[in-house]
Each structure stands twice: as structure tokens, then as C-alpha cells.
Motif scaffolding. Structure first.
Motif, PDB file in Angstrom:
ATOM      1  N   LEU A  71       0.893  -1.436   0.049  1.00 44.55           N
ATOM      2  CA  LEU A  71       0.177   0.106   0.051  1.00 44.55           C
ATOM      3  C   LEU A  71       0.870   1.418   0.151  1.00 44.55           C
ATOM      4  O   LEU A  71       0.117   2.417  -0.070  1.00 44.55           O
ATOM      5  N   HIS A  72       2.332   1.124   0.135  1.00 48.43           N
ATOM      6  CA  HIS A  72       2.972   2.333   0.499  1.00 48.43           C
ATOM      7  C   HIS A  72       2.790   3.635  -0.548  1.00 48.43           C
ATOM      8  O   HIS A  72       2.930   4.670  -0.151  1.00 48.43           O
ATOM      9  N   ASP A  73       2.587   3.147  -1.879  1.00 51.51           N
ATOM     10  CA  ASP A  73       2.403   4.549  -2.712  1.00 51.51           C
ATOM     11  C   ASP A  73       0.840   4.780  -3.105  1.00 51.51           C
ATOM     12  O   ASP A  73       0.861   5.949  -3.870  1.00 51.51           O
ATOM     13  N   VAL A  74      -0.168   4.288  -2.365  1.00 58.32           N
ATOM     14  CA  VAL A  74      -1.349   4.590  -2.826  1.00 58.32           C
ATOM     15  C   VAL A  74      -1.796   6.220  -2.609  1.00 58.32           C
ATOM     16  O   VAL A  74      -2.438   6.706  -3.225  1.00 58.32           O
ATOM     17  N   VAL A  75      -1.316   6.290  -1.378  1.00 59.38           N
ATOM     18  CA  VAL A  75      -1.678   7.940  -0.824  1.00 59.38           C
ATOM     19  C   VAL A  75      -0.940   8.882  -1.757  1.00 59.38           C
ATOM     20  O   VAL A  75      -1.489   9.895  -1.995  1.00 59.38           O
ATOM     21  N   GLU A  76       0.273   8.548  -1.949  1.00 57.67           N
ATOM     22  CA  GLU A  76       1.348   9.560  -2.465  1.00 57.67           C
ATOM     23  C   GLU A  76       0.838   9.696  -4.182  1.00 57.67           C
ATOM     24  O   GLU A  76       0.786  10.650  -4.878  1.00 57.67           O
ATOM     25  N   ASP A  77       0.380   8.526  -4.811  1.00 56.68           N
ATOM     26  CA  ASP A  77       0.388   8.401  -6.288  1.00 56.68           C
ATOM     27  C   ASP A  77      -0.879   7.941  -6.746  1.00 56.68           C
ATOM     28  O   ASP A  77      -1.092   7.950  -8.114  1.00 56.68           O
ATOM     29  N   THR A  78      -1.962   7.804  -5.885  1.00 54.22           N
ATOM     30  CA  THR A  78      -3.501   7.617  -6.387  1.00 54.22           C
ATOM     31  C   THR A  78      -4.512   8.909  -5.591  1.00 54.22           C
ATOM     32  O   THR A  78      -3.733   9.367  -5.034  1.00 54.22           O
ATOM     33  N   LEU A  79      -5.465   8.635  -6.076  1.00 56.45           N
ATOM     34  CA  LEU A  79      -6.583   9.618  -5.248  1.00 56.45           C
ATOM     35  C   LEU A  79      -6.863   9.182  -3.935  1.00 56.45           C
ATOM     36  O   LEU A  79      -7.710   9.864  -3.398  1.00 56.45           O
ATOM     37  N   THR A  80      -6.471   8.013  -3.474  1.00 54.07           N
ATOM     38  CA  THR A  80      -6.859   7.661  -2.063  1.00 54.07           C
ATOM     39  C   THR A  80      -6.230   8.490  -1.120  1.00 54.07           C
ATOM     40  O   THR A  80      -5.093   8.909  -1.328  1.00 54.07           O
ATOM     41  N   ASP A  81      -6.887   8.620   0.029  1.00 55.60           N
ATOM     42  CA  ASP A  81      -6.421   9.378   1.175  1.00 55.60           C
ATOM     43  C   ASP A  81      -6.024   8.450   2.345  1.00 55.60           C
ATOM     44  O   ASP A  81      -6.618   7.424   2.325  1.00 55.60           O
ATOM     45  N   LEU A  82      -5.455   9.039   3.482  1.00 56.92           N
ATOM     46  CA  LEU A  82      -5.275   8.178   4.744  1.00 56.92           C
ATOM     47  C   LEU A  82      -6.425   7.762   5.169  1.00 56.92           C
ATOM     48  O   LEU A  82      -6.718   6.702   6.049  1.00 56.92           O
ATOM     49  N   THR A  83      -7.672   8.652   5.179  1.00 62.03           N
ATOM     50  CA  THR A  83      -8.725   8.016   5.763  1.00 62.03           C
ATOM     51  C   THR A  83      -9.400   7.051   5.245  1.00 62.03           C
ATOM     52  O   THR A  83      -9.938   6.222   5.999  1.00 62.03           O
ATOM     53  N   THR A  84      -9.327   6.681   3.937  1.00 58.36           N
ATOM     54  CA  THR A  84      -9.854   5.738   3.317  1.00 58.36           C
ATOM     55  C   THR A  84      -9.161   4.516   3.907  1.00 58.36           C
ATOM     56  O   THR A  84      -9.551   3.319   3.989  1.00 58.36           O
ATOM     57  N   ILE A  85      -7.659   4.575   3.795  1.00 54.00           N
ATOM     58  CA  ILE A  85      -6.783   3.529   4.129  1.00 54.00           C
ATOM     59  C   ILE A  85      -7.219   3.058   5.618  1.00 54.00           C
ATOM     60  O   ILE A  85      -7.189   1.827   6.089  1.00 54.00           O
ATOM     61  N   ARG A  86      -7.651   4.341   6.530  1.00 51.20           N
ATOM     62  CA  ARG A  86      -8.007   3.770   7.911  1.00 51.20           C
ATOM     63  C   ARG A  86      -9.281   3.259   7.891  1.00 51.20           C
ATOM     64  O   ARG A  86      -9.408   1.858   8.802  1.00 51.20           O
ATOM     65  N   GLU A  87     -10.054   3.633   7.195  1.00 53.26           N
ATOM     66  CA  GLU A  87     -11.508   2.777   7.177  1.00 53.26           C
ATOM     67  C   GLU A  87     -11.266   1.304   6.725  1.00 53.26           C
ATOM     68  O   GLU A  87     -11.933   0.646   7.245  1.00 53.26           O
ATOM     69  N   PHE A  88     -10.629   0.960   5.589  1.00 55.20           N
ATOM     70  CA  PHE A  88     -10.315  -0.334   5.186  1.00 55.20           C
ATOM     71  C   PHE A  88      -9.365  -1.114   6.090  1.00 55.20           C
ATOM     72  O   PHE A  88      -9.833  -2.116   6.080  1.00 55.20           O
ATOM     73  N   PHE A  89      -8.281  -0.497   6.645  1.00 53.08           N
ATOM     74  CA  PHE A  89      -7.248  -1.440   7.220  1.00 53.08           C
ATOM     75  C   PHE A  89      -7.081  -1.080   8.557  1.00 53.08           C
ATOM     76  O   PHE A  89      -6.164  -1.658   9.356  1.00 53.08           O
ATOM     77  N   GLY A  90      -7.617  -0.061   9.119  1.00 52.08           N
ATOM     78  CA  GLY A  90      -7.339   0.223  10.500  1.00 52.08           C
ATOM     79  C   GLY A  90      -6.367   1.157  10.919  1.00 52.08           C
ATOM     80  O   GLY A  90      -5.456   1.482   9.884  1.00 52.08           O
ATOM     81  N   ASP A  91      -6.271   1.635  12.204  1.00 56.61           N
ATOM     82  CA  ASP A  91      -4.977   2.695  12.484  1.00 56.61           C
ATOM     83  C   ASP A  91      -3.809   2.075  12.134  1.00 56.61           C
ATOM     84  O   ASP A  91      -3.144   3.095  11.925  1.00 56.61           O
ATOM     85  N   GLY A  92      -3.571   1.033  12.651  1.00 53.76           N
ATOM     86  CA  GLY A  92      -2.033   0.489  12.460  1.00 53.76           C
ATOM     87  C   GLY A  92      -1.438   0.697  11.383  1.00 53.76           C
ATOM     88  O   GLY A  92      -0.460   1.308  11.113  1.00 53.76           O
TER      89      GLY A  92
END
Ligand code: MN
Length: 725
Positions: A71-92
Motif C-alpha cells: 500500500l505504500h504508494d497509494v496515498v502518494e500516487d493515487t487519489l486515495t487518502d489516509l482516511t480511506t486507508i484507515r477505514e479499510f485497514f485500521g489505525d495501525g
């Protein structure tokens, strides 16, 4: 290209309980987000996160780290933001992805060595979870492995950054396998010619050594077998970049690199290590002083091994490294070897001992159980006294903790410091005294009209800024003193219908008499008030001294002092000088009996301050200008000084009347008295009295203290009025 199934299998091979659901979810998410993107090589972008995850799996890291690799490049290189990552995968996981993204955004602009060191520290200090660094290293490793499709300029930039920043971090974390690969690949892009030549030299020497190595390994296998010791015997050739560095550092040729190849013996226990050492040193002659016990004394990046250099049959020395399999894994993988998570916790129990090295690394005594506690300590302990500050261009500066924006301005450049009027921190305007925090982006605001002031000495925390300000102030004062001294001296000459110009050369004749070393110092001395212009004129043209006795013309400075003191005989004397101009500083208004200090001002004689004056500390930055002064012995010379007292009272009617009556009864003049009520709670009386000395003042204070309803009496602090220098 590696397939997802291979990755999952690899993770399960070292962690059968791994949460493959998480891994699969991360893969699907990453595949969806990067869909349609391609790398410079034309491959689908997804190969990159997959390979990064694979590198992390090779380090045998936990599922969270491997998933973050995906997942390391999705926030940097796609339209996804950290909030979405948090929703899908949790805080850690979101926290780790956020950390990696943050590092990617830092731009590395300067190439200075100092800068690189700052950067390494910054990275280590900024992340609160070491796994962020591990993912970043894996990311960088794959990027540099696939650098071929970029422009030469970009290749060199990335290679330089890798060599300056990421390889040393890998070294510090003990990850020698990755470090070696990062260094060799970087070197091959930075100096392709040098790399190619050295590589072929190494290949040639390796070929020459093959038979020797084979025979050594054969001998070892035989003797160890005879002793019943289970061992794996390997040989290693020193890596290209390491060889290049060693040759450069020691100014030697390839043939003189004694550890060009080394034999490694891996055994099961520490006891076996020492047994093997004995066997080896028995078989060949050890080189004295080259036996090193890194088992008893691990290197501070936790490397453990026994080293011995022995001399072979043909007289050629070679190194033998002896360690356990476990030590070997640590030597290759470093911190990653220790970083096994079990549901977010470090494995405890038998693994605990292995954390000793961490304590060595951190000189940190407490027990390490919780990885988060460890990581936060790592962050704090590595560099507790420093903050890392960015310029808007991404340059990094290391400043001591507590440094202000003004300090930073002086770190950027002395001239920037002198012209500083404020700063923007993360785009917000802050004052000069703003205390900087780690990682802030600071832009210094300057103005061509700005110049340092003495107050700045109170704002800055670093000696670099402080001495720059002092230098400026001293220089400025000297210029002022010279200018003033020149004017006064010229005027004094003109009084006798002569000019300074005509006598300027003669000034150097009287330097000895005045105790200075140059004509310039004579003029400056007049400006500083050390000697009077008249005195100098009379030394240069002695016949004019007669005129004085006859005519008795008054010097300009003499009248100035009269103006200041309104009397000609000062109650204060300067030790060793009778003719200096002295006046009481208005900021602290010292009175007879108080302990005082004199300060030579520019052109205004000597100002006398109370030793308790708050301005004194700044004034006396230049100790040369301090003079000893004392009150004259004559008692009661009649001088009276106004002193303002502050009296805190209960809120009671009649207190003011009681106070004024008492003060009048001890024969003291009241110049002013006013009273007010503060917050409806207590009264504040301000009383200005005329006193002759501290004895009288003490008496007044004591009498007022005895009045019923008076809580406290004190001398009022000087008003905000600026002190005179
Ligand atoms: Mn990447």
C-alpha cells in the motif's frame, strides 16, 4: 514479475498464523488503485508494490509491514487518502502508510555531508515506528534495482541520495545485506567507469583466489569434522563499494586489501564459536592483534562474531569469521531480524536476551517489553537535544532544542539574521522569539531596514547567533564611537583655531600616554568617553594646556555632565580616574549606598547601574567596558534621589493616609502618592519619595511594613522606558 500467491506463500512459510486476509485485502486494494498506471519500464505499476512487499517478506517481517509494502504508494500516487486507508485497514496500517508517505514528501536538495547526516537523524527521529523505515528501505532498494529506465540525471540524484541517506541508515540498523546492495548499485550509477573497472579487477582477483579458498575450506571441513563440530563453511568476497572505500581511505591497491575474501564458519552455539576459534588458530598462525571478539563486545549496531586473521601456507593472510547461525542472520538483516511481531507484540521469553543490543545501542537501562515503548524511546533517545528544521526548499538544519526563529535565521546566514524581522512557520507568521519544533518548515522574513538590537541577545539560544549579534553590536558601537570621537576632537581643535586634520598624524605619538595602541583607539576612546577631547588636544599640543589655566574654558562634555547630574561634583567616583563623566542610569536609578557598577557608554561618559539592574547583563556582554565605581565618602552631600515604592495593602480606607503620615514623620519628602484597588481584592499604593541613601530607604520601608493592613513593600521596577547605554 512476482505473483501475489508467491508472496502469500512466502509469508506463511515463516509465520503460519499470518493474517493472510489482511494481506490479500491490501493486494486487491493496491491493484485497484494503481490500475492503469505504468512504470517507466512499461511494466504495470503494481509490480513495484509487489516487489517491495516481497523484499519485506524476505526480511521475514510481520503481515502489517508486508501489507504496507503493497500500500505504500497509494496515498502518494493515487487519489486515495489516509482516511480511506484507515477505514479499510485500521489505525495501525494507516499510521505506517502515513509515515512512509511523509518521508517520501521530504525533498533532499543539498549534497553537503552535514546535510546528509542531518537527514539520517531526521528520518530516525521523525518516525515513531521503525517499520516505516524498513518499508522505505525496501522501497528504495527496489527503485534502485530498477533505475535503468530513468534519465542519467535522475539516476545520479537517486543514487547520491541513497548513498548519503539510506545506506547509512541501513548500516546503523545493522542491515548489512541491504546496505551492501544499496551501496553497490548507487556506486554503479554515480561512477559507472570506476565501478566497471574495479568490478573486473575484483573478478580477476577472485579467480586467482579460488584455489586457495577451496583448499582452506577443505582443511576446515576436515579438522572440524574430526572435532565433531557441526558447521557450515562459506566464503565471501568483499563488496565492490566497500573495497573502493577501503582502497581510497587507506590509499592502497586492491592486492593490499587483506580482507578481500573471508571465510565464514557458522555453528550452532556460542561455545562452538570459541572452540572453532581455538581450532583455527591452531591450524594456521594467527596475526597478533587481529583476533576480535565481537561476541563479548558487540558492535553498537548489534553485530556479533569472532574474527581472526591467519596466515596461510603461501604466506597470504586471510580473515576467518566465526558466529552462530542466529548471529549471522542478525549480521545480515540487522534490526529486521529482531522485529518479529506476534499480534502486535514482540515475542517474549527466550528472545529477550537478543534485545540486549538495543540497550547497548541506546544506552538505555530499562527493560524492553512493549515495542511501542521501545520505539518512542528510540525516537527520544537517539537525539534528545536537537530539533530538525526545514527551509521551504527542503534543506534541513539541526538546531539545539529551544532555539528560536531568530536563531534559525542566523543558521541560514549571518546576513539573514541581521535583517530578520520575523518568520513563517508552516506558513503562519511567528515572532522572532518563537521556539521551533521538530520538523517545522520555517521561512525567514527579512527587511532591508532591520538591524540587530541588544534585546536580541535575550531571544537567541545558540552561541552562533549570540556571537554574530555581539560582533555586529560591537562593530557598530566602534563605528559610532569613532565618528563621535572624531567630531568632538575636531571641535576641540577648532576652539584653538586648529584642525584635527593637521594634527591627526601626531595622535600616534600620545598613544603610550593614554594606554592605547593606535591613533584610531585614541579617537574611539573619546567617543567611548574614556578620555576627553580636551585632554587629547592638550597632550598633542602641550602649549594649549596653559591657555586652559588662564582662560578656563569649559569642555563640551563637562557641560553635558552638568546637564545630566545638575551638579558638578558627582557623588560617584570611578576608581583610578577623577576626570570621567559619571551619571546614574535611569533604568535602575541607583541611590547612595547601593552596590553599583559602571559602564562606559558611547560618548556619554559612564553610566552607573545598580548591580541588580536587569539591563546590566546585556550591557556587560563586553567586559572591557565595565569599570569599577564607588560612592564618594562624603556623607550627606545633599543629593536626593526620587525612589518609587510599590506597597500592597488590604483594601481598607485610611491606609494611604497612614502611610503618608508615617513617611512624613521620618522627615522624608513625598513627591507623589497614588492608590488604586486591584481586582477588588487589595490595594496598591505607589509612592515616590526623595531619599539620600539606602540607609534612609531601608528605614522608610521598615516603617511602612509595620503599618496595619500593609502586606508588602518594594521598590518599583523601572518603567518600560528603554535604558540608556
Ligand atoms: Mn514506492
Amino acid at each position: 514479475m512476482i505473483r501475489y500467491e508467491d508472496l502469500e506463500e512466502k509469508v506463511l512459510s515463516y509465520n503460519s498464523n499470518a493474517d493472510v486476509e489482511l494481506l490479500r485485502k491490501a493486494y486487491i486494494f493496491s491493484a485497484r488503485e494503481h490500475k492503469g498506471q505504468v512504470r517507466k519500464s512499461g511494466e504495470p505499476y503494481l509490480t513495484h508494490p509487489l516487489e517491495v512487499a516481497n523484499i519485506l517478506a524476505e526480511m521475514k517481517l510481520d503481515v502489517a509491514s508486508v501489507s504496507v509494502g503493497l500500500l505504500h504508494d497509494v496515498v502518494e500516487d493515487t487519489l486515495t487518502d489516509l482516511t480511506t486507508i484507515r477505514e479499510f485497514f485500521g489505525d495501525g496500517v494507516a499510521h505506517l502508510v502515513g509515515g512512509v508517505t511523509k518521508i517520501s514528501k521530504i525533498e533532499f536538495s543539498s549534497r553537503e555531508e552535514q546535510q546528509a547526516e542531518n537527514f539520517r537523524k531526521l528520518l530516525l527521529a521523525m518516525v515513531d515506528d521503525i517499520r516505516v523505515i524498513l518499508v522505505k528501505l525496501a522501497d528504495r532498494l527496489h527503485n534502485i534495482r530498477t533505475l535503468g529506465h530513468l534519465s542519467p540525471e535522475k539516476q545520479r540524484r537517486i543514487a547520491r541520495e541513497t548513498l548519503d541517506i539510506y545506506a547509512p541508515i541501513a548500516l546503523r540498523l545493522g542491515m548489512s545485506r541491504i546496505r551492501g546492495e544499496l551501496e553497490d548499485l548507487s556506486y554503479s550509477y554515480l561512477d559507472p567507469e570506476g565501478y566497471k573497472n574495479l568490478l573486473s579487477d575484483i573478478e580477476a582477483r577472485k579467480k586467482d583466489s579460488e584455489n586457495l579458498i577451496k583448499s582452506i575450506v577443505g582443511v576446515l571441513e576436515k579438522v572440524l569434522d574430526e572435532q565433531g563440530i557441526q558447521a557450515r563453511i562459506e566464503s565471501r568476497i568483499k563488496r565492490v563499494y566497500s573495497v573502493a572505500q577501503k582502497m581510497k581511505r587507506q590509499k592502497i591497491g586492491l592486492n593490499q586489501v587483506y580482507d578481500f575474501f573471508a571465510i565464514r564458519i557458522l555453528v550452532d552455539s556460542v561455545r562452538d564459536c570459541y572452540s572453532v576459534l581455538g581450532i583455527v588458530n591452531n591450524q594456521w598462525n594467527p596475526v597478533p592483534g587481529r583476533i576480535k571478539d565481537f561476541i563479548a563486545m558487540p558492535r553498537n549496531n548489534m553485530y556479533q562474531s569472532l574474527h581472526t586473521t591467519v596466515v596461510g601456507e603461501d604466506g597470504q593472510p586471510f580473515e576467518i569469521q566465526i558466529r552462530t547461525h542466529e548471529m549471522h542472520r542478525v549480521a545480515e538483516e540487522g534490526i529486521a531480524a529482531h522485529w518479529k511481531y506476534k499480534e502486535g507484540k514482540l515475542t517474549e521469553g527466550k528472545d529477550d536476551k537478543r534485545f540486549l543490543w538495543l540497550r547497548h545501542l541506546l544506552e538505555w537501562q530499562r527493560e524492553v517489553k512493549d515495542p511501542h515503548q521501545f520505539l518512542s524511546n528510540l525516537k527520544i533517545d537517539l537525539y534528545p537535544d536537537e530539533v530538525y528544521i526545514f527551509t521551504p526548499k527542503g534543506e534541513v538544519f539541526t538546531l539545539p532544542r529551544g532555539a528560536t526563529s531568530l536563531d534559525f535565521a542566523y543558521y541560514v546566514h549571518t546576513e539573514v539574521g541581521h535583517k530578520c524581522v520575523g518568520a513563517k512557520v508552516n506558513r503562519r507568521i511567528v515572532p522572532l522569539k518563537y521556539i521551533l519544533n521538530n520538523g517545522e518548515i520555517v521561512e525567514i522574513l527579512t527587511s532591508s531596514d532591520a538591524k540587530p538590537s541588544r534585546d536580541w541577545l535575550k531571544i537567541v539560544k545558540t552561541s552562533r547567533a549570540r556571537s554574530a549579534i555581539r560582533r555586529w553590536l560591537n562593530q557598530r558601537q566602534k563605528e559610532e564611537a569613532l565618528e563621535l570621537g572624531r567630531k568632538l576632537l575636531d571641535k576641540a581643535f577648532r576652539k584653538h583655531k586648529r584642525t584635527l586634520k593637521k594634527y591627526e598624524e601626531k595622535l600616534s605619538d600620545i598613544t603610550g600616554q593614554l594606554g592605547v595602541s593606535s591613533a584610531e583607539e585614541v579617537i574611539a576612546g573619546i567617543g567611548y568617553g574614556k578620555f576627553s577631547a580636551k585632554q587629547v588636544v592638550e597632550l598633542v599640543v602641550p602649549e594649549l594646556a596653559q591657555a586652559k589655566e588662564a582662560g578656563g574654558s569649559e569642555s563640551k562634555l563637562g557641560s553635558m555632565v552638568r546637564r545630566v547630574l545638575r551638579r558638578s561634583d558627582s557623588p560617584i567616583q570611578v576608581k583610578g580616574h577623577d576626570d570621567l563623566l559619571v551619571y546614574r542610569a535611569r533604568c535602575c536609578n541607583p541611590i547612595r549606598g547601593e552596590e553599583v557598577v559602571g559602564y562606559i557608554t558611547v560618548g556619554r561618559g559612564i553610566s552607573v547601574h545598580s548591580v541588580n539592574c536587569s539591563n546590566l547583563e546585556n550591557l556587560l556582554v563586553n567586559p572591557d567596558r565595565r569599570v569599577e565605581v564607588r560612592w564618594t565618602d562624603e556623607d550627606g552631600d545633599g543629593a536626593r534621589y526620587p525612589v518609587r515604592l510599590q506597597i500592597e495593602t488590604e483594601d481598607r480606607t485610611g491606609v494611604l493616609a497612614d502611610i503618608t503620615t508615617t513617611v512624613s514623620s521620618i522627615k522624608t519628602n513625598i513627591l507623589d502618592a497614588r492608590a488604586r484597588v486591584i481586582d477588588g481584592h487589595y490595594g496598591l499604593v505607589e509612592l515616590t519619595v526623595e531619599v539620600g541613601d539606602t540607609k534612609q530607604l531601608d528605614k522608610i520601608v521598615n516603617c511602612i511594613k509595620k503599618i496595619g493592613g500593609v502586606r508588602d513593600v518594594g521598590r518599583a521596577k523601572p518603567s518600560a522606558r528603554k535604558s540608556r547605554r
